[in-house]
Design a protein around this motif. Sequence first.
Motif, PDB file in Angstrom:
ATOM      1  N   GLY A 132      -3.723  -6.527   4.836  1.00  0.00           N
ATOM      2  CA  GLY A 132      -4.669  -5.423   4.700  1.00  0.00           C
ATOM      3  C   GLY A 132      -5.070  -4.877   6.060  1.00  0.00           C
ATOM      4  N   ALA A 133      -5.398  -3.580   6.076  1.00  0.00           N
ATOM      5  CA  ALA A 133      -5.792  -2.960   7.342  1.00  0.00           C
ATOM      6  C   ALA A 133      -6.950  -1.992   7.142  1.00  0.00           C
ATOM      7  CB  ALA A 133      -4.587  -2.259   7.974  1.00  0.00           C
ATOM      8  N   GLY A 134      -7.787  -2.260   6.147  1.00  0.00           N
ATOM      9  CA  GLY A 134      -8.984  -1.448   5.934  1.00  0.00           C
ATOM     10  C   GLY A 134     -10.175  -2.077   6.643  1.00  0.00           C
ATOM     11  N   GLY A 135     -11.369  -1.650   6.244  1.00  0.00           N
ATOM     12  CA  GLY A 135     -12.585  -2.140   6.892  1.00  0.00           C
ATOM     13  C   GLY A 135     -12.783  -3.639   6.749  1.00  0.00           C
ATOM     14  N   ALA A 136     -12.494  -4.171   5.569  1.00  0.00           N
ATOM     15  CA  ALA A 136     -12.689  -5.612   5.344  1.00  0.00           C
ATOM     16  C   ALA A 136     -11.728  -6.416   6.218  1.00  0.00           C
ATOM     17  CB  ALA A 136     -12.472  -5.933   3.867  1.00  0.00           C
ATOM     18  N   ASN A 156       0.500  -4.868   6.212  1.00  0.00           N
ATOM     19  CA  ASN A 156      -0.128  -3.786   5.448  1.00  0.00           C
ATOM     20  C   ASN A 156       0.933  -2.882   4.840  1.00  0.00           C
ATOM     21  OD1 ASN A 156      -2.644  -2.643   4.558  1.00  0.00           O
ATOM     22  ND2 ASN A 156      -2.165  -0.850   5.812  1.00  0.00           N
ATOM     23  N   ARG A 157       0.607  -2.348   3.659  1.00  0.00           N
ATOM     24  CA  ARG A 157       1.531  -1.418   2.981  1.00  0.00           C
ATOM     25  C   ARG A 157       1.895  -0.258   3.902  1.00  0.00           C
ATOM     26  NH1 ARG A 157      -0.951   1.692  -2.111  1.00  0.00           N
ATOM     27  NH2 ARG A 157      -2.452   2.263  -0.493  1.00  0.00           N
ATOM     28  N   THR A 158       0.876   0.287   4.590  1.00  0.00           N
ATOM     29  CA  THR A 158       1.097   1.408   5.511  1.00  0.00           C
ATOM     30  C   THR A 158       1.129   0.855   6.931  1.00  0.00           C
ATOM     31  OG1 THR A 158      -0.237   2.722   3.986  1.00  0.00           O
ATOM     32  CG2 THR A 158       0.232   3.712   6.145  1.00  0.00           C
ATOM     33  N   ARG A 161      -1.383   2.028   9.803  1.00  0.00           N
ATOM     34  CA  ARG A 161      -2.773   1.508   9.824  1.00  0.00           C
ATOM     35  C   ARG A 161      -2.820   0.117  10.443  1.00  0.00           C
ATOM     36  NH1 ARG A 161      -6.316   1.979   4.578  1.00  0.00           N
ATOM     37  NH2 ARG A 161      -8.057   2.092   6.034  1.00  0.00           N
ATOM     38  N   ALA A 199      -6.979  -9.345   2.356  1.00  0.00           N
ATOM     39  CA  ALA A 199      -8.117  -8.450   2.612  1.00  0.00           C
ATOM     40  C   ALA A 199      -7.837  -7.020   2.145  1.00  0.00           C
ATOM     41  CB  ALA A 199      -8.479  -8.481   4.094  1.00  0.00           C
ATOM     42  N   THR A 200      -6.961  -6.872   1.139  1.00  0.00           N
ATOM     43  CA  THR A 200      -6.794  -5.553   0.522  1.00  0.00           C
ATOM     44  C   THR A 200      -7.613  -5.518  -0.771  1.00  0.00           C
ATOM     45  OG1 THR A 200      -4.963  -6.021  -1.014  1.00  0.00           O
ATOM     46  CG2 THR A 200      -4.370  -5.569   1.286  1.00  0.00           C
ATOM     47  N   SER A 201      -7.620  -4.366  -1.418  1.00  0.00           N
ATOM     48  CA  SER A 201      -8.317  -4.266  -2.704  1.00  0.00           C
ATOM     49  C   SER A 201      -7.371  -4.577  -3.866  1.00  0.00           C
ATOM     50  CB  SER A 201      -8.893  -2.855  -2.847  1.00  0.00           C
ATOM     51  OG  SER A 201      -7.888  -1.903  -2.547  1.00  0.00           O
ATOM     52  N   VAL A 202      -6.155  -5.014  -3.566  1.00  0.00           N
ATOM     53  CA  VAL A 202      -5.163  -5.256  -4.625  1.00  0.00           C
ATOM     54  C   VAL A 202      -5.523  -6.513  -5.429  1.00  0.00           C
ATOM     55  CG1 VAL A 202      -2.726  -5.646  -5.128  1.00  0.00           C
ATOM     56  CG2 VAL A 202      -3.379  -4.189  -3.198  1.00  0.00           C
TER      57      VAL A 202
HETATM   58  P1  ATR Z   1     -11.814  -1.600   2.653  1.00  0.00           P
HETATM   59  O1  ATR Z   1     -12.681  -0.948   3.680  1.00  0.00           O
HETATM   60  O2  ATR Z   1     -12.557  -2.100   1.453  1.00  0.00           O
HETATM   61  O3  ATR Z   1     -10.926  -2.646   3.237  1.00  0.00           O
HETATM   62  P2  ATR Z   1      -9.832   0.529   2.643  1.00  0.00           P
HETATM   63  O4  ATR Z   1     -10.165   0.944   4.015  1.00  0.00           O
HETATM   64  O5  ATR Z   1      -9.602   1.597   1.615  1.00  0.00           O
HETATM   65  O6  ATR Z   1     -10.929  -0.419   2.007  1.00  0.00           O
HETATM   66  O7  ATR Z   1      -8.542  -0.442   2.705  1.00  0.00           O
HETATM   67  C1  ATR Z   1      -7.914  -0.878   1.565  1.00  0.00           C
HETATM   68  C2  ATR Z   1      -6.769  -1.818   1.931  1.00  0.00           C
HETATM   69  O8  ATR Z   1      -6.089  -2.178   0.724  1.00  0.00           O
HETATM   70  C3  ATR Z   1      -5.707  -1.196   2.819  1.00  0.00           C
HETATM   71  O9  ATR Z   1      -5.080  -2.208   3.564  1.00  0.00           O
HETATM   72  C4  ATR Z   1      -4.756  -0.605   1.788  1.00  0.00           C
HETATM   73  O10 ATR Z   1      -3.442  -0.405   2.248  1.00  0.00           O
HETATM   74  P3  ATR Z   1      -3.010   1.016   2.923  1.00  0.00           P
HETATM   75  O11 ATR Z   1      -3.548   0.972   4.323  1.00  0.00           O
HETATM   76  O12 ATR Z   1      -1.545   1.027   2.857  1.00  0.00           O
HETATM   77  O13 ATR Z   1      -3.671   2.086   2.076  1.00  0.00           O
HETATM   78  C5  ATR Z   1      -4.752  -1.706   0.785  1.00  0.00           C
HETATM   79  N1  ATR Z   1      -4.329  -1.254  -0.534  1.00  0.00           N
HETATM   80  C6  ATR Z   1      -5.057  -0.560  -1.441  1.00  0.00           C
HETATM   81  N2  ATR Z   1      -4.341  -0.348  -2.567  1.00  0.00           N
HETATM   82  C7  ATR Z   1      -3.131  -0.916  -2.366  1.00  0.00           C
HETATM   83  C8  ATR Z   1      -1.948  -1.062  -3.168  1.00  0.00           C
HETATM   84  N3  ATR Z   1      -1.886  -0.562  -4.395  1.00  0.00           N
HETATM   85  N4  ATR Z   1      -0.904  -1.731  -2.624  1.00  0.00           N
HETATM   86  C9  ATR Z   1      -0.966  -2.244  -1.391  1.00  0.00           C
HETATM   87  N5  ATR Z   1      -2.057  -2.150  -0.583  1.00  0.00           N
HETATM   88  C10 ATR Z   1      -3.114  -1.491  -1.069  1.00  0.00           C
END
Ligand code: ATR
Length: 285
Positions: A132-136, A156-158, A161, A199-202
């Motif tokens: 994961g690469a979001g805020g969490a 991370n998927r992307t 990020r 740490a993703t929302s998956v």
């Molecule tokens: P938060 O601040 O709660 O971490 P966020 O900034 O929206 O939320 O980050 C969500 C994370 O979950 C990201 O790492 C996102 O991957 P991307 O950067 O590729 O968007 C990841 N995520 C959310 N939905 C996903 C999915 N269906 N498959 C894979 N990764 C997912």
Amino acid sequence: MLVKGTTRVCGVMADPVAHSLSPVLHNYMAEQMGIDFIYVPFRVDVRRVEEVLKGAYEMNLLGMNATVPHKQAILPYLKEIDRGAADIGAVNTLVRMEGGYKGYNTDLPGIKRALADAGVTQFAGREAVVVGAGGAARAVVYLLAREGMSRIWLLNRTLARAEEMAGHVNGIFGEGLVVPLRTDCWRQIPAGKYLVIQATSVGMYPCVEEAPVEDPAFYRLIDVAMDIIYTPAKTKFMKYAMEAGAEAYNGLRMLLYQGVEAFELWTGQTVPAEVSEGAYCLMER
Ligand code: ATR
């Protein structure tokens, strides 16, 4: 608890706020510890945080918690910002000081205490994997870097990020510490046993049948698995990790301890273990 003229007031600002477990947590701790304190939910439009902070200060509020997206939005309106919170650009706890509020990020010590409960207390010289690469994820990666991990594989998927976050954290702690990879390139991680933090929302309710990696071979890399998600209590990621023989923990203890840390900042008192365990049981229900 009886609210009196002397009662100190804290709260959480969020939008929506109705689902928040924080009022239950803080009011329980205050009651158990006999502290003259109340914690209230505030639904706050993120575009109005400046006025809200001014009002809170003028009404003598002792402190506030902030959740996404307020964690970033309040930064310009703080009197002071703690180092860790400034480094990751997110504040979840405000503590009243002369002339305004000081911002902290208690997710950082919260993650550390949750890891300690899972038996992870040694960081120096060890490697971890973060998904994961979001805020969490940013708080997780920063905490692991600050505690002295020698390498953090960041999936991370992307990829962009992950690269952006790796650049930021490596800029603080040293080049090469965080290695960004697209999630499907996880085989580039050398064979071994790692602490792996999801740490993703998956996999979060209602999408409970999803995991960030479906290949069972990935889960053989795991020694200890921790998911930031706590709804459901056992995610698909945790199930896969357990099937591969790893220990797996959900995110409820991180949530608990970020709150305990905030409560300790506001009240200046240490929360006894039996009180935090009681709060945990209450939140688990
Ligand atoms: P938060 O601040 O709660 O971490 P966020 O900034 O929206 O939320 O980050 C969500 C994370 O979950 C990201 O790492 C996102 O991957 P991307 O950067 O590729 O968007 C990841 N995520 C959310 N939905 C996903 C999915 N269906 N498959 C894979 N990764 C997912």
